[in-house]
Design a protein around this motif. Structure first.
Motif, short mmCIF file in Angstrom:
data_model
loop_
_atom_site.label_atom_id
_atom_site.label_comp_id
_atom_site.label_asym_id
_atom_site.label_seq_id
_atom_site.Cartn_x
_atom_site.Cartn_y
_atom_site.Cartn_z
N TYR A 1 -5.60 -16.03 -24.57
CA TYR A 1 -5.26 -17.27 -23.88
C TYR A 1 -6.19 -17.44 -22.69
O TYR A 1 -6.42 -16.49 -21.93
N GLY A 2 -6.74 -18.65 -22.52
CA GLY A 2 -7.56 -18.91 -21.35
C GLY A 2 -9.02 -18.54 -21.53
O GLY A 2 -9.73 -18.31 -20.55
N VAL A 3 -9.48 -18.48 -22.76
CA VAL A 3 -10.90 -18.21 -23.01
C VAL A 3 -11.56 -19.42 -23.66
O VAL A 3 -12.69 -19.77 -23.35
N VAL A 4 -10.84 -20.08 -24.57
CA VAL A 4 -11.36 -21.30 -25.21
C VAL A 4 -10.61 -22.50 -24.61
O VAL A 4 -9.38 -22.53 -24.63
N PRO A 5 -11.36 -23.48 -24.06
CA PRO A 5 -10.70 -24.60 -23.37
C PRO A 5 -9.75 -25.39 -24.28
O PRO A 5 -10.05 -25.67 -25.43
N ARG A 6 -8.61 -25.77 -23.69
CA ARG A 6 -7.63 -26.59 -24.40
C ARG A 6 -7.87 -28.07 -24.14
O ARG A 6 -7.15 -28.91 -24.69
N TYR A 7 -8.86 -28.39 -23.32
CA TYR A 7 -9.08 -29.78 -22.94
C TYR A 7 -9.29 -30.68 -24.16
O TYR A 7 -10.11 -30.38 -25.03
N GLY A 8 -8.51 -31.76 -24.22
CA GLY A 8 -8.65 -32.69 -25.33
C GLY A 8 -7.91 -32.27 -26.59
O GLY A 8 -8.12 -32.86 -27.64
N VAL A 9 -7.07 -31.28 -26.49
CA VAL A 9 -6.22 -30.91 -27.63
C VAL A 9 -4.79 -31.28 -27.24
O VAL A 9 -4.37 -30.97 -26.12
N ILE A 10 -4.10 -31.96 -28.13
CA ILE A 10 -2.75 -32.43 -27.80
C ILE A 10 -1.88 -31.21 -27.52
O ILE A 10 -1.75 -30.32 -28.37
N SER A 11 -1.31 -31.15 -26.33
CA SER A 11 -0.61 -29.95 -25.87
C SER A 11 0.70 -29.77 -26.61
O SER A 11 1.47 -30.71 -26.78
N MET A 12 0.96 -28.52 -27.01
CA MET A 12 2.28 -28.18 -27.52
C MET A 12 3.02 -27.42 -26.43
O MET A 12 3.84 -27.98 -25.73
N ALA A 13 2.69 -26.15 -26.24
CA ALA A 13 3.28 -25.36 -25.16
C ALA A 13 2.14 -24.78 -24.34
O ALA A 13 1.42 -23.89 -24.78
N SER A 14 1.98 -25.29 -23.13
CA SER A 14 0.73 -25.08 -22.40
C SER A 14 0.47 -23.65 -21.97
O SER A 14 -0.67 -23.29 -21.73
N ILE B 1 -2.59 -12.36 -25.64
CA ILE B 1 -3.62 -11.46 -26.19
C ILE B 1 -4.22 -12.03 -27.49
O ILE B 1 -3.62 -12.89 -28.13
N PRO B 2 -5.42 -11.55 -27.87
CA PRO B 2 -6.05 -12.06 -29.09
C PRO B 2 -5.51 -11.40 -30.36
O PRO B 2 -4.96 -10.29 -30.30
N ARG C 1 -6.05 -8.29 -23.70
CA ARG C 1 -6.79 -9.49 -23.30
C ARG C 1 -8.29 -9.19 -23.26
O ARG C 1 -8.71 -8.16 -22.76
N PHE C 2 -9.08 -10.09 -23.77
CA PHE C 2 -10.55 -10.01 -23.79
C PHE C 2 -11.08 -8.88 -24.68
O PHE C 2 -12.21 -8.42 -24.50
N SER C 3 -10.30 -8.42 -25.64
CA SER C 3 -10.78 -7.35 -26.52
C SER C 3 -11.34 -7.90 -27.83
O SER C 3 -11.47 -7.18 -28.81
N GLU C 4 -11.69 -9.18 -27.85
CA GLU C 4 -12.22 -9.78 -29.08
C GLU C 4 -13.34 -8.99 -29.73
O GLU C 4 -13.34 -8.81 -30.95
N PRO C 5 -14.33 -8.47 -28.95
CA PRO C 5 -15.40 -7.72 -29.62
C PRO C 5 -14.87 -6.54 -30.44
O PRO C 5 -15.39 -6.26 -31.53
#
Lengths: 467, 100
Positions: free
Chosen positions: A197-210, A418-419, A442-446
């Motif tokens: 959460y908080g790595v890919v912007p949500r801007y312009g996506v219709i919000s469900m649960a912010s 978390i991812p 969090r941030f363990s995507e690699p």
């Protein structure tokens, strides 16, 4: 036309002029034409738009020797869940409220995909407002599972998962608020990725649960999932919850430990799924990766916490739909949206706030602590995505509680921010897909991508296509 | 604890939703087991547990107060999706009524 599994192979073909971007668009449009009547995966097909973009990119390939380097997603034909705003292209959230809404601007993710050379071929069906685990809550009809059209494909990003599984697009964008990418990925045999959460912007996506919404995607390979993530992530100056994390590549000599949470392999899990998920874990063990049992003791409470926090945020976010500046009025909300708005209003209302919302926010802290404790001793957690196989269309639609319980293994990751990476793990005896998920801190995507690539190198489930 | 029909009607009013009488019955029946399910949370002692409302830990993210022209809709664009407009304005339902 046979399209390779990974975008790097497609791009090689494009550079060698084996086919053009226009050919790719023709191919996918013809697949949509044949299959969409049955599958109902697309709400809008953007043929003209895709052709224009494809022609433009074909010129780039001819004129620019560094085209692939400059446009990392060049030639990637993508579909977009109809909850991402696309400038000039109708965006409905699969709700009658927005049935004729044409956005005046695009979401950050869509802008980034297009700048990176992706070609948008259409907008995909989903549960209206992303509310659902089956795809049946769409106001425009349910999406069908291509492995057996009597079954649900999972939701809420139902059409996105199906478009990749059935070869109607190369990749697809979805959203994951409580499992809405990982669940349909596992029900349709594709790779589904939910970022931190908080790595890919949500801007312009219709919000469900912010506080839960995560912008992720579907692909056939982990390699491509990682490539898309490299394009979509990072601060955009518009979503204030996004941070620029400096991701470091995982060292090739890194030793991994994977945790198997005992609460996810408990009563209620289908034996057939358990067997496949354990078999997937054994693939890692064969590579010399250590498997250890971990405990996430508050797992069983995650669903209650989620179905308090999420409707609370939904009721607030859907408050803005008044039919004045855009869209139809509130009478156009479908049944599930009304149910969640009222549930959210209930748990937030005077007299109940402390008992429900306040309590849920506290238990959310405990769910997060469970993960923190587990990740102090393991690099990733391996778990089933769903306790049961894809269910029949209509089977759970009259029983919201049963439908909500389908999210039991996915919601905790959203509560913790978390991812998660869902991967194909084989098929049931009845021929329905089974998936598993890797979760990391969090941030363990690699780490998740590295493990996912190792797994796909030794398995071929992801290469299977519905007939 | 069953949700009464009056409670459902009250929730609908707070949420600005219009429900048919059938829907009131239906939602009362369906929401009751969901709300009952939540009672499992009472099994957990949370007296010393802080609340979590978000997971980023970010506080007060600010930007400079500057207009970014690339990010501004024209009046025409802003009004383009409204069902009713008048002289460049959105038309909203009347809230006050004339009494005299």
């Amino acid at each position: 036309m046979n399209i390779p599994l990974s975008i790097s192979e497609v791009q090689n073909d494009l550079v060698q002029k084996k086919y053009s971007c226009v050919n790719l668009v023709e191919h996918y449009l013809s697949e949509i034409n044949t299959q969409n009547k049955t599958l109902n995966a697309f709400l809008t097909v953007t043929d003209e738009y895709a052709y224009t973009k494809a022609k433009e990119l074909d010129r780039v390939i001819t004129d620019n020797p560094h085209a692939i380097k400059e446009f990392p997603l060049l030639g990637m034909v993508v579909s977009i869940k109809d909850i991402y705003l696309t400038k000039g292209i109708r965006t409905t959230a699969a709700s009658k409220v927005l049935e004729s809404f044409v956005p005046q601007y695009s979401s950050t993710v869509v802008e980034r995909l297009e700048s990176a050379g992706a070609i948008i071929i259409g907008k995909t069906n989903c549960d209206a407002w992303a509310h659902g685990a089956s795809g049946e809550n769409s106001d425009f009809g349910a999406t069908k599972n291509p492995w057996n059209t009597e079954f649900v494909p999972g939701g809420s990003s139902s059409g996105s998962a199906v478009s990749v599984a059935s070869g109607l697009s190369f990749a697809s964008m979805g959203t994951d608020t409580g499992g809405s990418i990982r669940l349909p990925a596992s029900f349709t045999n594709v790779v589904g990725f939910k970022p931190t959460y908080g790595v890919v912007p949500r801007y312009g996506v219709i919000s469900m649960a912010s506080s839960l919404d995560s912008m992720g995607h579907f692909t056939k390979t982990v390699e491509d999932s990682e490539k898309i993530f490299a394009v979509t992530r990072g601060v955009d100056g518009r979503d204030s919850t996004v941070v620029n994390h400096s991701y470091k590549a995982v060292s090739p000599t890194q030793k991994f430990r994977i945790g198997m949470p005992k609460e996810y392999f408990a009563k209620g899990l289908s034996p057939e799924i358990e067997q496949k998920v354990r078999a997937a874990a054994q693939e890692f063990e064969k590579m010399g990766i250590e498997l250890v049992e971990v405990s996430l003791p508050h797992t069983k409470y995650a669903i209650s916490v989620y179905y308090i926090v999420q409707p609370a945020e939904v009721s607030s976010n859907l408050g803005r739909f008044d039919g004045i500046r855009f869209g139809n009025n509130r009478d156009s909300f479908g049944e599930e949206a009304k149910r969640r708005i009222m549930l959210g209003t209930y748990v937030l209302s005077s007299g109940y706030y402390d008992a429900y919302y306040g309590k849920a926010m506290k238990v959310r802290s405990l769910v997060i602590k469970d993960f923190d404790d587990a990740f102090s001793s393991v690099d990733a957690i391996l778990a089933p995505v769903s306790p049961s196989l894809p269910f029949k269309i209509g089977e759970k639609s009259d029983d919201p509680l049963q439908m909500y319980l389908a999210d039991i293994y996915t919601v905790a990751a959203n509560l913790a921010g978390i991812p998660g990476l869902a991967l194909p793990a084989g098929f049931s005896e009845s021929g329905l897909p089974i998936g598993f998920q890797l979760l990391g801190k969090r941030f363990s995507e690699p780490t998740l991508f590295e493990l996912g690539k190792k797994y796909q190198a030794v398995t071929d489930w992801h290469t299977k296509k519905p007939s | 604890m069953a949700l009464s029909h009056d409670e459902v009607l009250h929730l609908a009013k707070l949420s600005k939703l219009t429900l048919s009488s059938e829907e009131v019955l239906h939602f009362a029946d369906q929401l009751t087991p969901v709300v009952d399910y939540f009672r499992e949370l009472n099994e957990i002692d949370t007296s010393n547990v802080p609340e979590t409302s978000q997971t980023t830990g970010l506080v007060d993210v600010l930007r400079t107060d500057e207009v970014d022209a690339s990010w501004v809709l024209s009046q025409e664009e802003a009004l383009s999706q409204a069902l009713k407009t008048h002289n460049g304005y959105f038309v909203v339902p009347a809230i006050f009524t004339r009494t005299s």
